[in-house]
Design an enzyme around this catalytic site. Structure first.
Site, PDB file in Angstrom:
ATOM      1  N   CYS A 277     -10.057 -93.572 -28.913  1.00 41.83           N
ATOM      2  CA  CYS A 277     -11.008 -93.976 -30.191  1.00 41.83           C
ATOM      3  C   CYS A 277     -11.988 -93.350 -30.710  1.00 41.83           C
ATOM      4  CB  CYS A 277     -12.087 -94.650 -28.671  1.00 41.83           C
ATOM      5  SG  CYS A 277     -13.262 -93.266 -27.995  1.00 41.83           S
TER       6      CYS A 277
ATOM      7  N   GLU B  79     -18.455 -99.994 -25.310  1.00 40.48           N
ATOM      8  CA  GLU B  79     -17.603 -98.963 -26.131  1.00 40.48           C
ATOM      9  C   GLU B  79     -16.157 -99.461 -26.581  1.00 40.48           C
ATOM     10  OE1 GLU B  79     -19.492 -96.615 -26.588  1.00 40.48           O
ATOM     11  OE2 GLU B  79     -20.690 -96.377 -25.292  1.00 40.48           O
TER      12      GLU B  79
END
Ligand code: NDP
Length: 488
Positions: free
Chosen positions: A266, A232
């Site tokens: 993010c 991720e």
């Protein structure tokens, strides 16, 4: 025992010392987690659900303590830390309750050729899962892997970021406190090297969340021992604003997405592609909203400092590059950077080859570029090497635009809403990584499939025998032709 310090990014002062876990320490933690794995598996769904919900209740009761540590180590406002932890607990509850349903043995059609067999697929936990987490959402992000891996029946060894070790320790200690179960969930603190040791430790899967650069190192290290990985990584998430969008709402959500948590999200907005017909009005709304926002310590600022001091130089470099390449500064500028804080910065008409567009900035900055059509917005979005999330604002064309985007998640007429929905997967494509956490897919990631076929009755034709005849072969070919390949 060697130690390292964690710091309060607001004051720069040390706020704790933590074990610098060596290779031997990590191996010992993984061995302990491996020893207890059969016990955790044998608890079955019911037992694990009970333990995980006990942990969930404990964390809810002690939320204030957890939130205070998050705020101290990251510098983020208490209210943001509270929202982060609350969302993480929603995922923990969902994973605990849904694992049984998701991992139920499924029965499949055996096909004509094997009509005498039953065919089933079972899902088994992998064993020990290693989790490496970042500092920006030190509860929500790693818990997206930890909760789902535990619910699937794995034990977990977690290496938190060196900037948020106390958060990691709190999570593991609270699991033990709430459940009384030793070694099911272990935290090993340390620097990057400790993460590397975890990659080399022989864990059965490694779930990594962090930068793309480190993800490549993690994948390379894990490849040597065939350890599967979930990565991720970072993003350069766009907000696409069509001319029929609710511009006020779009601007409000975009500024929050770009600036909250000091832009260290993010899936936060980093660039906007707005239809030229409504660009001026959208920009006006953005400027008005951003003008009322300021950074500061918890209790004072709308968002906190850059948690990681080295990020400040990257933010400054991106702002300078955008301006040098011809970007029009609408708010702030290089002078907005005053470590450890960065004031809101908005720059328009930034060339697409600027680092402010091509690289993750991870600061409270926003690029707003106008486009002539939504096709142009889609093409520019998809030109990025990243493909994590996106936000689309349009009354009529939201779904159509969303379908054209090369990324893992899209929010229509909202921002980052997908992260709060436990039943859907979270993850990206391209340099944003691979694999999924959250949702059924996130539970399945931490298991492997075991196909089991069982003979229900014997056929006169013996395909898997040296007794098979030429006549049997002819029959298979003939039936296959009649059924046009539908034999399987
Ligand atoms: P880093 O990549 O710097 O670090 C991530 C983790 O990896 C840390 O725990 C770090 O330890 C550890 N690490 C460092 N070197 C190694 C190594 N060689 N082997 C194994 N582990 C190692 O990321 P940040 O902590 O700076 O986090 C920010 C990044 O995370 C951003 O790019 C952001 O976009 C991304 N992110 C992605 C999310 C997603 O779900 N897609 C969610 C949240 C963040 P240490 O800190 O001790 O160096």
């Amino acid at each position: 025992m060697s130690t390292f310090d964690s710091y309060n990014p607001v004051t720069g002062l040390s706020i704790g010392q933590h074990a610098l876990s060596s290779n031997e320490d990590v191996d010992a933690a993984v061995a302990s987690a491996r020893e207890v794995a059969p016990f955790w598996q044998a608890l079955n769904f019911k037992g694990r659900k009970k333990a995980l919900l006990q942990w969930n209740s404990y964390l809810l009761e002690n939320l204030d303590d957890l939130v205070e540590i998050v705020s101290l180590e990251t510098g983020k406002p208490i209210s943001d830390a509270t929202l982060e932890a609350s969302l993480a607990l929603a995922h923990l509850g969902w994973a605990a309750r849904q694992a049984e349903e998701v991992l139920r043995t499924s029965h499949r059609s055996p096909g004509l050729l094997m009509a005498n067999m039953s065919a089933t697929v079972e899902r088994s936990p992998l064993g020990v899962v290693g989790v490496i987490g970042p500092w920006n959402y030190p509860v929500f992000t790693p818990m997206g892997s930890i909760s789902y891996a535990l619910a699937a029946g794995n034990t977990v060894v977690f290496k938190p970021s060196e900037y948020t070790p106390a958060v990691g320790k709190f999570l593991a200690d609270s699991f033990l406190e709430a459940t009384g179960l030793n070694d099911v969930f272990i935290c090993v603190t340390g620097l990057g090297e400790t993460g590397k040791y975890l990659c080399e430790s022989g864990v059965n899967k490694l779930a990594f969340t962090g930068s793309t650069a480190t993800a490549k190192k993690v994948a390379a290290t894990c490849a040597l021992s065939m350890t599967p990985v979930i990565l991720e990584c970072g993003g350069k998430d766009p907000v696409i604003v069509d001319r029929d969008a609710d511009l006020k709402r779009a601007a409000d959500a975009t500024i929050w997405s770009a600036m909250s948590n000091a832009g260290q999200t993010c899936i936060g907005a980093e660039r906007v592609y707005v239809h030229q017909d409504v660009a001026e009005e959208f920009i006006e709304h953005c400027l008005r909203i951003a003008a009322a926002i300021k950074p500061g310590e918890p209790g004072i600022g709308n968002y906190g400092p850059a948690t990681m001091p080295t990020q400040i130089a990257i933010i400054e470099r991106h702002i300078k590059d955008a301006i040098a390449k011809g970007g029009r500064v609408l708010m702030g500028g290089v002078e907005s950077v005053h470590a450890p804080y960065v004031d809101p910065v908005i720059i328009a008409d930034v060339p697409e080859d600027s680092t402010a567009i091509t690289e993750e900035t991870f600061g409270p900055t926003l690029v707003i570029n106008r486009v002539a059509t939504m096709q142009e917005a889609i093409a520019l979005t998809n030109a990025s090497r990243y493909g994590l999330g996106a936000s689309v604002w349009s009354k009529r064309n939201g779904k159509k635009i969303a379908r054209s985007l090369a990324c893992g998640m899209v929010s229509i007429n909202s921002v980052i809403a997908f992260a709060a929905v436990a039943s859907i997967p979270f993850g990206g494509v391209k340099d944003s990584g691979y694999g999924r956490i959250h949702g059924p897919e996130g539970i399945l990631e931490f298991t492997y499939a075991r196909s089991v076929v069982r003979t229900r009755f014997y056929l006169p034709l013996a395909f898997t025998s040296f007794r098979r005849t030429a006549g049997n072969d002819k029959l298979i070919v003939r039936v296959n032709k009649i059924l046009k390949g539908r034999l399987g």
